[in-house]
Design a protein around this motif. Structure first.
Motif, PDB file in Angstrom:
ATOM      1  N   LYS A 173     -28.094 -77.932 -36.381  1.00  0.00           N
ATOM      2  CA  LYS A 173     -28.781 -77.947 -35.088  1.00  0.00           C
ATOM      3  C   LYS A 173     -29.791 -76.821 -35.054  1.00  0.00           C
ATOM      4  N   SER A 220     -32.326 -74.714 -32.461  1.00  0.00           N
ATOM      5  CA  SER A 220     -32.556 -74.465 -31.043  1.00  0.00           C
ATOM      6  C   SER A 220     -33.287 -73.149 -30.847  1.00  0.00           C
ATOM      7  N   ASP A 221     -34.044 -73.065 -29.737  1.00  0.00           N
ATOM      8  CA  ASP A 221     -34.688 -71.791 -29.399  1.00  0.00           C
ATOM      9  C   ASP A 221     -34.218 -71.308 -28.036  1.00  0.00           C
ATOM     10  N   ALA A 222     -32.985 -71.683 -27.679  1.00  0.00           N
ATOM     11  CA  ALA A 222     -32.436 -71.303 -26.376  1.00  0.00           C
ATOM     12  C   ALA A 222     -32.360 -69.793 -26.210  1.00  0.00           C
ATOM     13  N   MET A 274     -35.943 -69.293 -32.871  1.00  0.00           N
ATOM     14  CA  MET A 274     -35.345 -70.439 -33.537  1.00  0.00           C
ATOM     15  C   MET A 274     -34.058 -70.022 -34.256  1.00  0.00           C
ATOM     16  N   ASP A 286     -31.085 -82.718 -26.217  1.00  0.00           N
ATOM     17  CA  ASP A 286     -31.817 -81.518 -25.806  1.00  0.00           C
ATOM     18  C   ASP A 286     -32.187 -80.611 -26.977  1.00  0.00           C
ATOM     19  N   ASP A 287     -31.868 -81.014 -28.203  1.00  0.00           N
ATOM     20  CA  ASP A 287     -32.141 -80.161 -29.353  1.00  0.00           C
ATOM     21  C   ASP A 287     -32.775 -80.958 -30.492  1.00  0.00           C
ATOM     22  N   CYS A 288     -33.173 -80.234 -31.517  1.00  0.00           N
ATOM     23  CA  CYS A 288     -33.641 -80.842 -32.758  1.00  0.00           C
ATOM     24  C   CYS A 288     -32.582 -80.586 -33.835  1.00  0.00           C
ATOM     25  N   LYS A 346     -35.865 -85.224 -33.668  1.00  0.00           N
ATOM     26  CA  LYS A 346     -36.322 -84.557 -32.441  1.00  0.00           C
ATOM     27  C   LYS A 346     -35.721 -85.264 -31.224  1.00  0.00           C
ATOM     28  N   ALA A 357     -35.632 -82.306 -26.093  1.00  0.00           N
ATOM     29  CA  ALA A 357     -35.972 -81.014 -26.698  1.00  0.00           C
ATOM     30  C   ALA A 357     -37.277 -80.504 -26.110  1.00  0.00           C
ATOM     31  N   ASN A 358     -37.417 -79.187 -26.022  1.00  0.00           N
ATOM     32  CA  ASN A 358     -38.631 -78.664 -25.401  1.00  0.00           C
ATOM     33  C   ASN A 358     -39.832 -78.837 -26.333  1.00  0.00           C
ATOM     34  N   GLU A 385     -40.109 -76.745 -29.603  1.00  0.00           N
ATOM     35  CA  GLU A 385     -39.242 -77.168 -30.700  1.00  0.00           C
ATOM     36  C   GLU A 385     -39.834 -78.380 -31.422  1.00  0.00           C
TER      37      GLU A 385
END
Length: 345
Positions: free
Chosen positions: A249, A251-253, A257, A276-278, A293, A297-298, A301
């Motif tokens: 997974k 993520s850039d939460a 990254m 919600d993720d890549c 993707k 996902a934002n 990302e």
């Protein structure tokens, strides 16, 4: 890194037309190719090749010449992102490297692909037309980690020891070699059903074909059947190793990254793919990396998908110029990707 940014707004309405189109990266700009030049590549350049099939989707290939500069390669990726946004159709992205192109890419050029020395600074599918269905051939190989991979649509791809799936659109032929093992036979049937149910929405018929009992339809597509190659048992063991995969997974939460392994052995549960993720599916032992993707996902990302893949390749010490990269949005998954998951429908 780039010394100056690529020029924005380089794609006009013609880029949205159906068919095959190409652009060469010239001084950080995308220069449209004449149709007669499609398939002829300079080894010192990078190219964008777009196959737009309308409602059937689009594929955007970034072709990288073995002598192209790093700046050009980065510009090619940035231009691909621009074209993606301009099309607004979420094309599947592929990174193709000279000498290691996928059969899917090679099949786009009925006249074949040629390489030319130099660059701008110095100067396998059956041919089809119209709305005819795309023909694909998959080889099913292994004993424990059995996988299918797309191969050239030719008798040259066949051998007596494996199974093959010939996808003709409304008809799917599951061909069994006389020396194929029972696990390959079972997997060929499962993948044929996956193609029918997931890719064709149930609107295709599956026919089992044994070596020596080829149907007229099969011979019409492939031509007369020659003497096939014998099987090599050791190849199944080698295939088991290369067919292994892991799932990560991205993520850039946290503001940067991060990469987290969610499963180190396939088949994976489909529910591991969170919208919600890549995610990166690592099949690097077989020379391919997939980036999925999620629809939620934002944008950052999604935009950094290729960079994610290239950083991952570097981190895993995979050969960068020999590893294929495929990037697709949720809902545009390929059969090759789906086969790593259980109960995909």
């Amino acid at each position: 890194m780039l010394h100056f940014p690529v020029v924005p707004g380089q794609f006009g309405p013609e880029a949205r037309e159906l068919g095959l189109k190409g652009w060469r990266v010239e001084k950080m700009k995308a220069v449209s190719l004449d149709p007669s030049d499609l398939g002829a590549f300079f080894t010192g350049d990078s190219y964008l090749i777009l196959s737009n099939r309308g409602d059937e989707g689009a594929d955007l290939h970034m072709w990288i010449g073995e002598k192209s500069s790093r700046d050009e390669q980065v510009a090619c990726a940035m231009l691909a992102t621009q074209l993606d946004h301009f099309l607004r159709t979420d094309p599947v992205h592929h990174r193709q490297v000279q000498g290691y192109e996928s059969p899917e890419f090679m099949s786009l050029f009925p006249r074949g692909v040629s390489y030319k020395e130099g660059g701008v600074e110095s100067g396998f599918r059956k041919v089809q037309s119209g709305s005819a269905p795309i023909h694909r051939l998959y080889q099913v190989k292994g004993k424990r980690n059995i996988r299918a991979r797309e191969v050239e649509l030719s008798w040259k791809s066949f051998n007596k020891g494996d199974c093959f799936i010939l996808d003709l659109g409304e008809t799917i032929l599951s061909w069994v070699g006389s020396k194929a093992n029972m696990f390959e036979k079972q997997k060929a049937r499962e993948i044929s059903m996956l193609i029918r149910d997931a890719d064709k929405h149930g609107k295709a018929r599956i026919f089992d074909v044994s070596e020596g009992e080829e149907t007229p339809e099969m011979l019409q597509v492939l031509g007369p059947m020659p003497e096939l190659k014998e099987s090599i048992p050791e190849e199944d063991t080698q295939a088991d190793v290369s067919n292994c995969a892991s799932l990560f997974k991205v993520s850039d939460a946290t503001g940067r990254m991060t990469l987290t392994k969610v499963s180190e052995k396939s088949p994976f549960g489909k529910d591991l793919l969170v919208r919600d993720d890549c995610f990166i599916l690592d099949n690097g032992a077989n020379g391919q990396i997939f980036v999925w993707k999620g629809s939620g996902a934002n944008p950052e990302e999604k935009k950094e998908a290729l960079k994610m893949a290239e950083n991952f390749i570097e981190q895993m010490n995979y050969p960068r110029m020999k590893t294929q990269v495929k990037i697709f949005p949720q809902g545009r998954e390929t059969m090759i990707f789906k086969q790593f998951f259980k109960d995909w429908d």
